[in-house]
Design an enzyme around this catalytic site. Structure first.
Site, short mmCIF file in Angstrom:
data_model
loop_
_atom_site.label_atom_id
_atom_site.label_comp_id
_atom_site.label_asym_id
_atom_site.label_seq_id
_atom_site.Cartn_x
_atom_site.Cartn_y
_atom_site.Cartn_z
N ASP A 140 -10.99 16.42 -52.12
CA ASP A 140 -12.03 16.44 -53.14
C ASP A 140 -12.34 17.87 -53.57
O ASP A 140 -11.98 18.84 -52.89
CB ASP A 140 -13.29 15.76 -52.61
CG ASP A 140 -14.09 15.08 -53.71
OD1 ASP A 140 -13.89 15.40 -54.89
OD2 ASP A 140 -14.94 14.22 -53.38
N ASP A 156 -15.64 8.29 -60.21
CA ASP A 156 -16.58 7.80 -59.20
C ASP A 156 -17.27 6.52 -59.65
O ASP A 156 -18.03 5.93 -58.88
CB ASP A 156 -17.64 8.86 -58.90
CG ASP A 156 -17.11 9.99 -58.03
OD1 ASP A 156 -16.06 9.79 -57.38
OD2 ASP A 156 -17.74 11.06 -58.00
N ARG A 193 -24.26 21.48 -56.50
CA ARG A 193 -24.22 20.44 -55.48
C ARG A 193 -24.38 21.06 -54.07
O ARG A 193 -23.75 20.64 -53.12
CB ARG A 193 -22.92 19.63 -55.57
CG ARG A 193 -22.98 18.22 -55.01
CD ARG A 193 -21.72 17.46 -55.36
NE ARG A 193 -21.73 16.12 -54.78
CZ ARG A 193 -21.11 15.80 -53.65
NH1 ARG A 193 -20.46 16.71 -52.96
NH2 ARG A 193 -21.16 14.55 -53.20
N ASP A 243 -14.44 8.51 -45.52
CA ASP A 243 -14.91 9.44 -46.53
C ASP A 243 -15.93 10.42 -45.92
O ASP A 243 -16.07 10.54 -44.71
CB ASP A 243 -15.51 8.67 -47.72
CG ASP A 243 -15.39 9.41 -49.03
OD1 ASP A 243 -16.09 10.42 -49.20
OD2 ASP A 243 -14.59 8.99 -49.89
N ASP A 244 -16.64 11.11 -46.78
CA ASP A 244 -17.57 12.18 -46.42
C ASP A 244 -18.55 11.75 -45.33
O ASP A 244 -19.00 10.60 -45.30
CB ASP A 244 -18.33 12.59 -47.68
CG ASP A 244 -19.06 13.90 -47.56
OD1 ASP A 244 -19.01 14.51 -46.48
OD2 ASP A 244 -19.67 14.31 -48.56
N TRP A 288 -19.05 13.08 -65.82
CA TRP A 288 -18.96 12.42 -64.52
C TRP A 288 -19.27 10.94 -64.68
O TRP A 288 -20.23 10.56 -65.34
CB TRP A 288 -19.95 13.06 -63.54
CG TRP A 288 -19.97 12.38 -62.20
CD1 TRP A 288 -18.99 12.36 -61.28
CD2 TRP A 288 -21.06 11.63 -61.65
NE1 TRP A 288 -19.37 11.63 -60.17
CE2 TRP A 288 -20.65 11.17 -60.38
CE3 TRP A 288 -22.34 11.29 -62.12
CZ2 TRP A 288 -21.47 10.39 -59.57
CZ3 TRP A 288 -23.15 10.52 -61.31
CH2 TRP A 288 -22.72 10.08 -60.04
#
Length: 713
Positions: free
Chosen positions: A451, A515, A416, A339-340, A172
């Protein structure tokens, strides 16, 4: 010498040559540069001396090598029937039944009548790109179930002198890292068992003689599949190597009943003699011409994004977001992506996934007021979703705890704070489709950032491993959304670049590369990504001065110069920029708009100048314009900057060469007249001069960039 029965399939620069062999599948004679002498070839088995220690009829590499009758390397098929159903059910010997032969494609029909199996193998060359699409399909023709443990989508030969391998690894925020190794006597193998493409084992590999940027023979292979995979390269007894690529299958994942078939994902391969850049151009042309399905059939200019994540995270306020949109529009941004944090009770990443309706606390009238505001500013509206996941703290999970992937009698595995919805359950995909359709129908959403933030563990369905069926169900779901809303563009995001492959790209239009928006880290991330994917699908954002993931700080020009060579976006709170920096950002956005047609439709080249300098060059297809960036990653001991040769331009044409940006040089460095002219009105040079002598570069401190334009005059 007996007459040789050869079958050859040709592209523009590539040939596949097979030899018919009695009682066996066709043998591989050649995969590589186009051949013109195949009619004079000799029978492969008829000229090989037979050492006394080998079995009689020592098998050669065929399109389907199998275990049990003298092939002791990796078989292309492994599997069998339950114990007690015959000794031959694990050992297979296929014969050729039929050949379907076209100018650019070949399909072999094989059968093992004793084992009651049929097998189809297909190789097709796209003549515009010289990319080969390959797949295999196994059929069980017996009454007893057959368990498939491995079936290669492609099994191809490699010349003995191809002993360099370029693989890809990462994690990541550090995806697509190139790893160069020398092949030896051991098998080189990479497996992925994470259930999604993954960033530590990307499903692609390049093999070559030297792995240079612009010279040397190279062969690239990529599996177009968003699940598990295996790639292996193995030495053979004749000095060559075999490369196999296909889907990694969990034990018992594929069991075929009578008449059932298993078809592999498609493998994509290409060969070239112009080094890594030449190979990349093959893959780029193929993706552009054959894979991408743009709304209305043609790519429009890729709009500049502002993504809200690093500006507001999950702290949503309607008036605050409207002011962010106002600031974005003033800079020339063309798409605003929310976004989120917008949906029910989504205050953090521990709750809300699965409840796909606007949070009434922040959006009492839904998303319509924000969408309308964004559109009045002249921007498109995009929305982040993560349909495949659910939080245990959600209305959906409380109502349907049985909707997640699980192994009966075992604890569920969170990641997560998420569980994975079982997409093979029709009730699940109906719910997800209806949720997305409601959002896309109630307001004009032009773009979905789709996502997927965790690997698959405890991934079972109906008593079997569910990796494959989960991937296929994902394709069906996203295909269903595309069919119902054909003008909506979709981005593939998976914790950054963990789902980047040709399988998902057949359903999407953009891949979020990482990211990490740190420009220095991004140079190598994007280099690896661009080996297989064209720049117009590569999400590349200008992040804030202080990097969210690495905590490094970089000047805006360096961040912009790295992001120019993808699909540009902004990932920061642009309201906080000082006036001078906002004006500079607007300048870089304008530069991108001026050059995006060249970057997104032209030919891309990459390379290094020594160990400390990297460069990237995009040249229009007709050779009339070129944009170049040179990045200094670190200091070195050289006293002078090297010149950069520019290829792809026309020798006889004259070009106005201008430096669009150069970093501030230390005060003790004296500028030359030529460098001063390049940074001013520019200098006219021929394409031949730029290719042979190169372009001089200004002094560059570490973590800085120079951007140069060339236009025919």
């Amino acid at each position: 010498m007996s007459e040789t029965s050869l079958i050859h399939v040709d592209g523009t620069t590539v040939s596949l040559v097979f030899e018919r062999t009695a009682g066996m599948p066709p043998a591989w004679r050649h995969f590589g540069a186009r051949r013109h002498d195949v009619e004079h070839a000799w029978p492969i088995a008829g000229v090989r001396p037979h050492p006394p220690t080998l079995l009689d009829g020592d098998p050669v590499l065929t399109v389907l090598p199998t275990h049990g009758f003298g092939w002791f390397q990796q078989p292309a098929l492994a599997g069998g029937r339950p114990a007690g159903h015959g000794d031959l059910d694990w050992a297979h010997a296929f014969c050729l039944e039929d050949v379907c032969w076209e100018p650019h494609a070949i399909v072999f029909k094989l059968a093992d009548k004793t084992a009651m199996l049929g097998l189809t193998i297909s190789y097709a060359i796209d003549p515009e790109s010289d990319v080969v699409s390959a797949w295999a399909e196994l059929e069980n023709r017996g009454d007893v179930p057959f368990r498939v443990d491995w079936l290669a989508a492609a099994c191809v030969p490699l010349p003995a002198d191809m002993d360099q391998v370029l693989g890809f690894t990462g994690r990541w925020t550090l995806e697509f890292q190139e790893a160069r190794e020398r092949l030896g006597v051991a098998t080189w193998r990479r497996d992925n068992r994470r259930g999604r493409t993954s960033n530590d084992s990307f499903p692609g590999v390049i093999v070559g003689t030297a792995l240079d940027d612009d010279t040397g023979a190279v062969l690239g292979a990529h599996l177009g599949w968003s699940g598990n995979h295996t790639i292996l390269i193995e030495p053979l007894n004749d000095g060559r190597r075999q490369l196999q690529i296909g889907e990694w299958l969990a034990p018992g994942e594929v069991v075929l009943g009578y008449g059932e078939r298993y078809r592999t994902p498609t493998a994509y391969l290409s060969f070239g003699t112009d080094g890594l850049n030449g190979l990349a151009s093959h893959f780029h042309r193929f993706v552009r011409k054959r894979l991408l399905a743009w709304p209305h059939g043609r790519m429009k200019a890729r709009p500049v994004h502002l993504n809200t994540w690093e500006a507001v995270y999950c702290n949503h306020d309607l008036d605050d977001l409207k002011s962010l949109a106002d600031a974005a529009a003033r800079l020339g941004i063309e798409r605003f992506v929310l976004d989120d944090g917008w949906f029910h009770r989504r205050d953090h990443d521990r709750a809300g996934l699965g409840d796909w309706w606007p949070d009434a606390r922040h959006y009492p009238h839904g998303l319509v007021p924000l969408v309308d505001h964004v559109q009045r500013l002249g921007m498109q509206f995009g929305l982040w979703v993560e349909p495949e996941m659910v939080n245990p703290d959600s209305d959906l999970y409380r109502a349907h705890p049985d909707w997640v992937l699980r192994l009966d009698g075992r604890p569920v595995v969170t990641g997560r704070h998420q569980l994975v919805l079982d997409l093979a359950n029709a009730a699940v995909t109906d719910y997800l489709f209806d949720s997305l359709a409601r959002l896309l129908s109630e307001q004009p959403i032009a773009y979905l950032k789709w996502d997927m933030n965790r690997d698959l563990a405890a991934a079972g369905h109906g008593g079997r491993a569910a990796y494959r069926r989960q991937t296929l169900a994902f394709y069906r779901l996203i295909g269903r959304v595309r069919e119902a809303f054909p003008t909506v563009e979709i981005e593939s995001c998976a914790s950054g670049g963990s789902r980047a492959d040709y399988g998902v790209l057949a359903h999407t239009h953009r891949i979020w590369t990482s990211d990490c928006n740190d420009a220095l880290t991004r140079i190598d991330i994007q280099r690896g990504f661009l080996r297989f994917f064209p720049p117009e699908v590569m999400g590349a954002h200008i992040g804030p001065f202080h990097s969210h993931t690495t905590h490094r700080c970089h000047a805006l020009a360096f961040r912009a110069a790295v992001a120019l060579f993808g699909h540009l976006g902004i990932e920061m709170d642009v309201r906080t920029l000082p006036t001078e920096e906002a004006a500079e950002l607007a300048y870089w956005i304008a530069v991108f708009k001026q050059w995006r047609h060249v970057v997104h439709e032209g030919v891309l080249r990459q390379g290094n100048l020594g160990d400390s300098l990297a460069w990237v060059q995009a040249t229009s297809a007709d050779g009339s314009a070129s944009l170049v960036a040179v990045y200094r990653k670190r200091e070195d001991t050289a006293r002078y900057m090297p010149a950069l040769p520019l290829k792809g331009l026309l020798d006889e044409r004259r070009y106005l060469v201008r430096v669009l940006h150069q970093p501030a040089a230390p005060h003790f460095v004296k500028k030359t007249d030529l460098l001063t002219s390049l940074a001013g009105d520019g200098v006219v040079l021929t394409g031949a001069t730029l290719r042979e002598s190169g372009i001089p570069l200004p002094p560059m401190p570490p973590e800085s960039a120079t951007v140069i334009s060339c236009r025919a005059v």
